[in-house]
Design an enzyme around this catalytic site. Structure first.
Site, short mmCIF file in Angstrom:
data_model
loop_
_atom_site.label_atom_id
_atom_site.label_comp_id
_atom_site.label_asym_id
_atom_site.label_seq_id
_atom_site.Cartn_x
_atom_site.Cartn_y
_atom_site.Cartn_z
N GLY A 70 0.83 -1.20 0.00
CA GLY A 70 0.00 0.00 0.00
C GLY A 70 0.86 1.25 0.00
O GLY A 70 2.07 1.18 0.29
N GLN A 75 2.95 9.96 1.63
CA GLN A 75 4.28 9.33 1.63
C GLN A 75 5.12 9.77 0.43
O GLN A 75 6.33 9.59 0.41
CB GLN A 75 4.15 7.80 1.64
CG GLN A 75 3.57 7.28 2.95
CD GLN A 75 3.45 5.77 2.94
OE1 GLN A 75 2.48 5.22 2.43
NE2 GLN A 75 4.45 5.09 3.47
N CYS A 118 6.25 -0.30 7.45
CA CYS A 118 5.88 0.93 6.75
C CYS A 118 7.06 1.41 5.92
O CYS A 118 8.18 1.48 6.42
CB CYS A 118 5.48 2.02 7.75
SG CYS A 118 4.94 3.55 6.96
N LEU A 119 6.80 1.72 4.65
CA LEU A 119 7.87 2.17 3.75
C LEU A 119 8.49 3.48 4.24
O LEU A 119 9.62 3.79 3.88
CB LEU A 119 7.32 2.35 2.33
CG LEU A 119 6.85 1.05 1.65
CD1 LEU A 119 6.10 1.37 0.36
CD2 LEU A 119 8.03 0.12 1.39
N HIS A 160 -4.18 0.91 7.73
CA HIS A 160 -2.83 1.50 7.82
C HIS A 160 -2.73 2.74 6.92
O HIS A 160 -2.21 3.79 7.34
CB HIS A 160 -1.81 0.42 7.43
CG HIS A 160 -0.39 0.87 7.31
ND1 HIS A 160 0.63 0.34 8.09
CD2 HIS A 160 0.22 1.76 6.48
CE1 HIS A 160 1.78 0.92 7.75
NE2 HIS A 160 1.57 1.78 6.77
N GLU A 161 -3.23 2.63 5.70
CA GLU A 161 -3.14 3.76 4.75
C GLU A 161 -4.04 4.93 5.17
O GLU A 161 -3.65 6.09 5.04
CB GLU A 161 -3.51 3.32 3.33
CG GLU A 161 -2.67 2.20 2.73
CD GLU A 161 -1.19 2.34 2.94
OE1 GLU A 161 -0.69 3.47 3.07
OE2 GLU A 161 -0.50 1.31 3.00
N HIS A 164 -2.38 7.00 7.63
CA HIS A 164 -1.43 7.96 7.02
C HIS A 164 -2.12 9.26 6.64
O HIS A 164 -1.55 10.35 6.79
CB HIS A 164 -0.80 7.36 5.76
CG HIS A 164 0.42 6.52 5.99
ND1 HIS A 164 1.57 7.01 6.59
CD2 HIS A 164 0.69 5.23 5.68
CE1 HIS A 164 2.49 6.04 6.63
NE2 HIS A 164 1.98 4.95 6.09
O1 GNR Z 1 4.30 -2.58 2.40
C1 GNR Z 1 3.63 -2.50 3.43
N1 GNR Z 1 3.34 -3.61 4.13
C2 GNR Z 1 2.41 -3.65 5.15
C3 GNR Z 1 2.40 -4.76 5.97
C4 GNR Z 1 1.49 -4.86 6.99
C5 GNR Z 1 0.60 -3.84 7.20
C6 GNR Z 1 0.61 -2.71 6.43
C7 GNR Z 1 1.52 -2.61 5.40
S1 GNR Z 1 1.52 -1.20 4.39
C8 GNR Z 1 3.19 -1.17 3.91
C9 GNR Z 1 3.45 -0.07 2.90
C10 GNR Z 1 3.22 1.27 3.57
O2 GNR Z 1 4.00 1.78 4.33
N2 GNR Z 1 2.09 1.87 3.31
O3 GNR Z 1 1.82 3.03 3.90
NI NI Z 2 2.93 3.05 5.79
#
Ligand code: GNR
Ligand code: NI
Length: 193
Positions: A70, A75, A118-119, A160-161, A164
């Protein structure tokens, strides 16, 4: 005019024309901790136009290259309420989803714990308990209203997104002591780079 300059002009690419030499999509730099941009509250997108669709395509390319499941617009330093997600396995066809102005309309009763990365916070994993299922209302890349029932990794990733978009990060689920340790580490890293 000097000969070499003439030669350059005759081979120059006209960027106003569609061309096989010009790639349509672009991989964008991903913002990482401790950049305060990540704490921005993102604003709704008012109209879905070609610029929005271009951003979606760039975000998808950036997410696939990372690789990640995601990516939220903030980001890549764009404070708009837009996210992309794809939880397909790598031996499956891609299933890209773009959500504009996503809203959670229902959270499931049961929860599950998933180790999230998270990236924007490389090499940090946090166990997070969230609702196992979620219903999201959003606008798609054609400007059409959609509703999606998600479970599994998709339900986790969408939550999660959306966090953000509200400036919330996975380290906010840690104790203050652990969160401060992570932030300090990234501040120190950014000083020595
Ligand atoms: O790549 C991602 N893997 C992930 C693994 C578990 C829960 C959420 C994620 S999202 C993350 C990419 C990211 O940072 N998206 O904002
Ligand atoms: Ni993230």
């Amino acid at each position: 005019m000097p000969k070499f300059q003439e030669a350059w002009l005759s081979t120059a690419i006209d960027l106003s024309l569609p061309s096989a030499y010009v790639t349509a999509m672009a991989k964008l730099p991903i913002i990482t901790l401790p950049d305060p941009i990540l704490r921005t509250q993102s604003s709704p997108i008012e109209r879905v136009d070609d610029e929005t669709r271009r951003l979606i395509d760039d975000m998808l390319e950036t997410m696939y290259a990372a690789p990640g499941v995601g990516l939220a617009a903030i980001q890549v330093a764009v404070p708009k309420r837009l996210l992309v997600v794809d939880t397909s396995d790598k031996d499956e066809p891609k299933r890209p989803i773009a959500m504009i102005n996503p809203e959670i309309v229902q959270l499931g009763q049961t929860t599950r714990v998933y180790e999230e990365g998270c990236l924007s916070i490389p090499d940090v994993l946090v166990d997070i308990e969230r609702p196992a299922t979620v219903t999201v209302r959003y606008v798609d890349r054609d400007g059409k209203a959609q509703e999606l029932n998600a479970d599994g990794l998709l339900a986790t990733a969408v939550q999660h997104e959306i966090d953000h978009l509200d400036g919330k990060l996975i380290i906010d689920f840690l104790s203050r002591l652990k969160r401060d340790m992570v932030v300090r580490r990234f501040k120190k890293q950014s000083r020595t780079m």
